[in-house]
Motif scaffolding. Sequence first.
Motif, short mmCIF file in Angstrom:
data_model
loop_
_atom_site.label_atom_id
_atom_site.label_comp_id
_atom_site.label_asym_id
_atom_site.label_seq_id
_atom_site.Cartn_x
_atom_site.Cartn_y
_atom_site.Cartn_z
N UNK A 108 0.83 -1.20 0.00
CA UNK A 108 0.00 0.00 0.00
C UNK A 108 0.87 1.25 0.00
N UNK A 109 1.95 1.23 0.77
CA UNK A 109 2.84 2.39 0.83
C UNK A 109 3.49 2.66 -0.53
N UNK A 110 3.95 1.61 -1.17
CA UNK A 110 4.67 1.76 -2.43
C UNK A 110 3.72 2.05 -3.60
N UNK A 111 2.61 1.33 -3.66
CA UNK A 111 1.70 1.44 -4.80
C UNK A 111 0.69 2.57 -4.65
N UNK A 112 0.36 2.93 -3.42
CA UNK A 112 -0.63 3.98 -3.15
C UNK A 112 -1.91 3.73 -3.96
N UNK A 113 -2.57 2.58 -3.75
CA UNK A 113 -3.73 2.22 -4.57
C UNK A 113 -4.96 3.05 -4.22
N UNK A 114 -5.87 3.14 -5.19
CA UNK A 114 -7.15 3.79 -4.96
C UNK A 114 -8.15 2.81 -4.36
N UNK A 115 -7.89 1.52 -4.55
CA UNK A 115 -8.78 0.48 -4.03
C UNK A 115 -7.99 -0.81 -3.87
N UNK A 116 -8.24 -1.51 -2.77
CA UNK A 116 -7.68 -2.84 -2.56
C UNK A 116 -8.82 -3.85 -2.64
N UNK A 117 -8.62 -4.92 -3.40
CA UNK A 117 -9.62 -5.96 -3.55
C UNK A 117 -9.05 -7.26 -2.99
N UNK A 118 -9.72 -7.83 -2.00
CA UNK A 118 -9.33 -9.12 -1.45
C UNK A 118 -10.22 -10.18 -2.09
N UNK A 119 -9.62 -11.04 -2.92
CA UNK A 119 -10.41 -11.96 -3.72
C UNK A 119 -10.36 -13.40 -3.19
N UNK A 120 -10.90 -13.59 -2.01
CA UNK A 120 -11.17 -14.92 -1.52
C UNK A 120 -10.09 -15.61 -0.73
N UNK A 121 -10.54 -16.57 0.11
CA UNK A 121 -9.66 -17.36 0.98
C UNK A 121 -8.78 -16.43 1.81
N UNK A 122 -9.42 -15.56 2.53
CA UNK A 122 -8.70 -14.55 3.31
C UNK A 122 -8.39 -15.09 4.71
N UNK A 123 -9.40 -15.19 5.57
CA UNK A 123 -9.22 -15.79 6.90
C UNK A 123 -9.85 -17.18 6.85
N UNK A 124 -9.07 -18.20 7.20
CA UNK A 124 -9.52 -19.58 6.98
C UNK A 124 -9.45 -20.43 8.25
N UNK A 125 -9.59 -19.81 9.42
CA UNK A 125 -9.47 -20.56 10.66
C UNK A 125 -10.54 -20.12 11.65
N UNK A 126 -10.61 -20.82 12.78
CA UNK A 126 -11.48 -20.39 13.87
C UNK A 126 -10.97 -19.06 14.41
N UNK A 127 -11.76 -18.39 15.24
CA UNK A 127 -11.46 -17.03 15.69
C UNK A 127 -11.32 -16.10 14.49
N UNK A 128 -12.17 -16.34 13.49
CA UNK A 128 -12.07 -15.59 12.23
C UNK A 128 -12.25 -14.09 12.43
N UNK A 129 -13.14 -13.72 13.33
CA UNK A 129 -13.40 -12.29 13.54
C UNK A 129 -12.13 -11.54 13.95
N UNK A 130 -11.33 -12.17 14.79
CA UNK A 130 -10.09 -11.54 15.23
C UNK A 130 -9.13 -11.37 14.04
N UNK A 131 -9.10 -12.37 13.16
CA UNK A 131 -8.26 -12.25 11.97
C UNK A 131 -8.72 -11.13 11.06
N UNK A 132 -10.03 -11.06 10.82
CA UNK A 132 -10.57 -9.98 9.98
C UNK A 132 -10.31 -8.61 10.61
N UNK A 133 -10.40 -8.57 11.94
CA UNK A 133 -10.14 -7.30 12.64
C UNK A 133 -8.71 -6.81 12.40
N UNK A 134 -7.76 -7.72 12.49
CA UNK A 134 -6.36 -7.35 12.30
C UNK A 134 -6.09 -6.91 10.86
N UNK A 135 -6.67 -7.63 9.90
CA UNK A 135 -6.44 -7.29 8.50
C UNK A 135 -7.09 -5.96 8.12
#
Length: 211
Positions: free
Chosen positions: A62-89
Amino acid sequence: MKKSLLYLVCCFICLSAFSQASDLKFRDGKFKIVQLTDLHWVESDSYKLKNDSTCHLIREVIRIEDPDLVVLTGDVVVSWNAKKGWEKLTKIFWETQTPFVVTFGNHDEETDMNNAQILDYLCTRPYNLTYDAEKGLSGSGNCMLTVRSSDAASEKWVLYFFDSWQTTGVSPKVQKLKNLESDVRGQEASSTGERWRPEDSASLLLPYSSA
């Protein structure tokens, strides 16, 4: 066949009708998208080093590219305690003030949250643009975002995002939707008395292909 085409046309009209207002626009004639896919985040102490490395890499991109939009295309958080993982990301996008959108893959709800619950959480996070355009469509997070010109005077791009429905490759429904785009948008322009040409607006479809 006619009923199938009518259904797909209605899907596009619904997406357009429920499109979410955003501040996405070109900067000096350019619009940059960064795609992040298959992060396979596991929320566990034993994966802390890997997760820290993932966060550092995303911040650097993000620092180098300075994007206008980031798209996360699947298989992001794949474990239990998923909410905590999504929170960090998603905290990364909050701190860097970067708009982001998520399309779900075939592993995202193999956790303690289903895709609808993940979407509900994402909708509470700053800079998230993911939403449900129409409850009648299969899956979660099917949505459309518009990107305006640098002076915000006109619409230049339309971005469509679809849940993969946990299938391999691009869904036939998605492909048909893409093929019908020009017809539907032309009909919308006619209904408002405007003249629309395909070259007036570009669209980008970012489906998820499961591995």
